[in-house]
Design an enzyme around this catalytic site. Sequence first.
Site, mmCIF file in Angstrom:
data_model
loop_
_atom_site.group_PDB
_atom_site.id
_atom_site.type_symbol
_atom_site.label_atom_id
_atom_site.label_comp_id
_atom_site.label_asym_id
_atom_site.label_seq_id
_atom_site.Cartn_x
_atom_site.Cartn_y
_atom_site.Cartn_z
ATOM 1 N N GLU A 116 4.840 14.257 -57.577
ATOM 2 C CA GLU A 116 3.982 15.355 -57.317
ATOM 3 C C GLU A 116 4.449 16.408 -58.159
ATOM 4 O O GLU A 116 5.568 16.412 -58.637
ATOM 5 C CB GLU A 116 4.016 15.828 -55.494
ATOM 6 N N ARG A 193 11.639 13.454 -43.948
ATOM 7 C CA ARG A 193 12.281 14.576 -43.591
ATOM 8 C C ARG A 193 13.547 14.520 -43.444
ATOM 9 O O ARG A 193 14.377 13.436 -42.811
ATOM 10 C CB ARG A 193 11.806 15.158 -42.199
HETATM 11 ZN ZN ZN Z 1 6.413 16.627 -51.369
#
Ligand code: ZN
Length: 312
Positions: A116, A193
């Site tokens: 990304e 996470r």
């Molecule tokens: Zn990310």
Amino acid sequence: MSKEILFLEPVFTHNIWGGTKLREEYNYNIEGDDIGECWGVAAHDNGNCKIQNGSNAGKTLAELWKDSHELFGDAAGERFPLLIKIIDAKDDLSIQVHPDDTYAAEHENGSFGKMECWYILDCQNDSSLVIGHNARDKKELEDMIENKRWSDLIREIPVKKGDFIQIDPGTVHAIKGGITILETQQNSDITYRVYDYDRLSDGKPRQLHIKQSMDVITVPAKPVADSVIHVNDSAANELVKLIQCQYYQVFKLNVKGEASITQDYPFFIMSVVEGSGSVDGQPVKKGTHFILPFGYGTAVFTGDMEIIASTV
Ligand code: ZN
């Protein structure tokens, strides 16, 4: 022959760290004070944009990819390859990491991994982001995570409006509160996470993915200088390339008056992130997302606006 521009109807997510900017500053018709993400161009099971206009009105981007592939030229793959989001982080996002294609294919039912990149749309003067970590080897990484040595682990860097940041799979990262970004990414929704600031969502902590995170985090982290690109903003009415990697190319276009841009890619995604104007006579403004399909030819932009564009 000039084909129809595909204007997209965004979809939204509500998040504990979200805010109200997407409604108040980007003109989106969405209720709530916890709006985290606008998926402006998406063809994913968790968010699939519909076409707003023309002969394809009401169809989803995923349907067009499958049934009208000529719109996307020779771009290959089972799924539309990219996903474009505007993210409003009122509070800090969790410290997270994404897998690469190989790990995701094996552990996440054949999903894509996630490369990304972020274009910083807005932030406060002293803003920072988390990019990378300070562990020198795997053993130190494990020790920092297992013993919750978060301030030792996390590498924060200062950022400013207009910065552009590439985030490879395996890079520990987090958007901090007060920052708005446009994200161009592989079409994937797999996030591991590492740490969530011990916050509670509906009375309980959100799930962490410690094992997967340890599996995929790159050690040592890439130098900061290899991730952050300071954009030279001065050019107007021409495409300025921000990055080219194996998954995407991203450009910035500042329209001042009139710009002619030739679309000779398989497809060309555009998101208006500032100002307003028109594309081939059709009005667009901050928050509009559209795709120039394959074989579109030259598009004429008028007005005073900033656009972030991408293709494969
Ligand atoms: Zn990310």
